[in-house]
Design an enzyme around this catalytic site. Structure first.
Site, PDB file in Angstrom:
ATOM      1  N   PHE A  25     -47.030-130.851  16.892  1.00 17.77           N
ATOM      2  CA  PHE A  25     -45.968-131.853  16.750  1.00 17.77           C
ATOM      3  C   PHE A  25     -44.586-131.199  16.725  1.00 17.77           C
ATOM      4  O   PHE A  25     -43.639-131.743  17.281  1.00 17.77           O
ATOM      5  CB  PHE A  25     -46.200-132.691  15.486  1.00 17.77           C
ATOM      6  CG  PHE A  25     -45.404-133.960  15.463  1.00 17.77           C
ATOM      7  CD1 PHE A  25     -45.864-135.076  16.132  1.00 17.77           C
ATOM      8  CD2 PHE A  25     -44.196-134.029  14.804  1.00 17.77           C
ATOM      9  CE1 PHE A  25     -45.127-136.261  16.135  1.00 17.77           C
ATOM     10  CE2 PHE A  25     -43.450-135.203  14.793  1.00 17.77           C
ATOM     11  CZ  PHE A  25     -43.920-136.324  15.462  1.00 17.77           C
ATOM     12  N   LEU A  57     -53.103-135.123  11.451  1.00 23.01           N
ATOM     13  CA  LEU A  57     -54.257-136.002  11.235  1.00 23.01           C
ATOM     14  C   LEU A  57     -55.381-135.762  12.241  1.00 23.01           C
ATOM     15  O   LEU A  57     -56.532-136.117  11.978  1.00 23.01           O
ATOM     16  CB  LEU A  57     -53.831-137.473  11.265  1.00 23.01           C
ATOM     17  CG  LEU A  57     -53.105-137.968  10.016  1.00 23.01           C
ATOM     18  CD1 LEU A  57     -52.684-139.427  10.185  1.00 23.01           C
ATOM     19  CD2 LEU A  57     -53.959-137.814   8.769  1.00 23.01           C
ATOM     20  N   GLU A  58     -55.062-135.155  13.366  1.00 19.81           N
ATOM     21  CA  GLU A  58     -56.089-134.869  14.360  1.00 19.81           C
ATOM     22  C   GLU A  58     -56.840-133.570  14.070  1.00 19.81           C
ATOM     23  O   GLU A  58     -57.878-133.299  14.679  1.00 19.81           O
ATOM     24  CB  GLU A  58     -55.468-134.811  15.765  1.00 19.81           C
ATOM     25  CG  GLU A  58     -55.013-136.148  16.305  1.00 19.81           C
ATOM     26  CD  GLU A  58     -53.704-136.649  15.690  1.00 19.81           C
ATOM     27  OE1 GLU A  58     -53.632-137.857  15.388  1.00 19.81           O
ATOM     28  OE2 GLU A  58     -52.772-135.834  15.493  1.00 19.81           O
ATOM     29  N   CYS A  85     -47.606-128.803  10.617  1.00 20.40           N
ATOM     30  CA  CYS A  85     -46.451-129.043   9.768  1.00 20.40           C
ATOM     31  C   CYS A  85     -46.197-130.541   9.669  1.00 20.40           C
ATOM     32  O   CYS A  85     -46.255-131.260  10.671  1.00 20.40           O
ATOM     33  CB  CYS A  85     -45.224-128.344  10.351  1.00 20.40           C
ATOM     34  SG  CYS A  85     -43.737-128.582   9.370  1.00 20.40           S
ATOM     35  N   ILE A  87     -43.159-132.899   8.054  1.00 21.59           N
ATOM     36  CA  ILE A  87     -41.830-132.916   7.444  1.00 21.59           C
ATOM     37  C   ILE A  87     -41.563-134.327   6.924  1.00 21.59           C
ATOM     38  O   ILE A  87     -41.756-135.311   7.638  1.00 21.59           O
ATOM     39  CB  ILE A  87     -40.747-132.498   8.464  1.00 21.59           C
ATOM     40  CG1 ILE A  87     -41.018-131.057   8.942  1.00 21.59           C
ATOM     41  CG2 ILE A  87     -39.350-132.609   7.843  1.00 21.59           C
ATOM     42  CD1 ILE A  87     -40.073-130.564  10.038  1.00 21.59           C
ATOM     43  N   THR A  91     -40.063-142.794   5.656  1.00 25.73           N
ATOM     44  CA  THR A  91     -41.108-143.774   5.331  1.00 25.73           C
ATOM     45  C   THR A  91     -42.228-143.107   4.536  1.00 25.73           C
ATOM     46  O   THR A  91     -42.207-141.902   4.298  1.00 25.73           O
ATOM     47  CB  THR A  91     -41.711-144.373   6.622  1.00 25.73           C
ATOM     48  OG1 THR A  91     -42.448-143.346   7.295  1.00 25.73           O
ATOM     49  CG2 THR A  91     -40.624-144.918   7.532  1.00 25.73           C
ATOM     50  N   HIS A  93     -45.129-142.572   5.584  1.00 21.80           N
ATOM     51  CA  HIS A  93     -46.056-141.910   6.514  1.00 21.80           C
ATOM     52  C   HIS A  93     -46.325-140.471   6.071  1.00 21.80           C
ATOM     53  O   HIS A  93     -47.449-139.967   6.191  1.00 21.80           O
ATOM     54  CB  HIS A  93     -45.474-141.949   7.932  1.00 21.80           C
ATOM     55  CG  HIS A  93     -46.399-141.405   8.969  1.00 21.80           C
ATOM     56  ND1 HIS A  93     -47.596-142.007   9.282  1.00 21.80           N
ATOM     57  CD2 HIS A  93     -46.319-140.307   9.758  1.00 21.80           C
ATOM     58  CE1 HIS A  93     -48.201-141.309  10.230  1.00 21.80           C
ATOM     59  NE2 HIS A  93     -47.446-140.276  10.527  1.00 21.80           N
ATOM     60  N   ASN A 118     -56.110-123.471   4.953  1.00 18.77           N
ATOM     61  CA  ASN A 118     -55.233-124.614   5.231  1.00 18.77           C
ATOM     62  C   ASN A 118     -53.802-124.124   5.389  1.00 18.77           C
ATOM     63  O   ASN A 118     -53.133-123.793   4.419  1.00 18.77           O
ATOM     64  CB  ASN A 118     -55.326-125.648   4.111  1.00 18.77           C
ATOM     65  CG  ASN A 118     -54.510-126.892   4.398  1.00 18.77           C
ATOM     66  OD1 ASN A 118     -53.681-126.922   5.303  1.00 18.77           O
ATOM     67  ND2 ASN A 118     -54.729-127.921   3.615  1.00 18.77           N
TER      68      ASN A 118
END
Length: 161
Positions: A25, A57-58, A85, A87, A91, A93, A118
């Site tokens: 991302f 999330l993937e 990462c 950030i 919101t 999320h 992790n």
């Protein structure tokens, strides 16, 4: 009475097959995390595969899918490294992604007895992320790889393989 043995994961060579799953991302941050992880794995003599996914999330489902596929082919992974990462934004999320990715990684590691490092950064801004990702600074990608290898050494020491 004899003192109990204390085992600590060090930097010794750890022949292993490791899966590295990285979220792309934030490309610049992902590049630094991966650089650190690769350096640490190479220094340990580990073989590794790198797979890229869109976001944090993937990572857990990708690990589950690829670990199952590797085991089915009789070439299981000895350990896994998750890199990415998240950030904080405006919101909620951020909370969903950080909590659910961490929970899913922990669930995978425990359920499968799979050593897992992790390296998903959870930060307030890009400057914090870069400081943590850069090999010359905090090298959290390298730390995640080292953590996975340390747990693998302990698993092997305990006779679980």
């Amino acid at each position: 009475m004899a003192e109990p043995q204390r085992r600590v994961g060090g930097v010794e060579k750890t022949p292993a097959r490791v899966l590295v799953v990285e979220a792309r991302f934030y490309d610049a941050i992902a590049d630094e995390l991966l650089k650190g992880a690769k350096a640490r794995l190479e220094a340990a003599g580990a073989a590794f595969d790198v797979v890229s996914v869109p976001g944090a999330l993937e990572i857990p489902p990708t690990i589950a899918i690829l670990a199952d596929a590797a085991s089915a082919c009789h070439q299981p992974y000895d350990a896994v490294v998750a890199l990415g990462c998240v950030i904080r934004g405006e919101t909620t999320h951020y909370e969903i992604v950080t909590e659910q990715s961490a929970r899913a990684l922990m669930d995978l590691s425990i359920a499968r007895k799979l050593p897992l490092g992790n390296g998903i950064l959870t930060v307030e801004n890009e400057a914090q992320a870069l400081a943590r990702a850069r090999v010359a600074e905090m090298d959290k990608g390298g730390d995640a790889a080292a953590a996975a290898l340390a747990v693998l050494r302990l698993k092997r020491w305990a006779g679980c393989v």
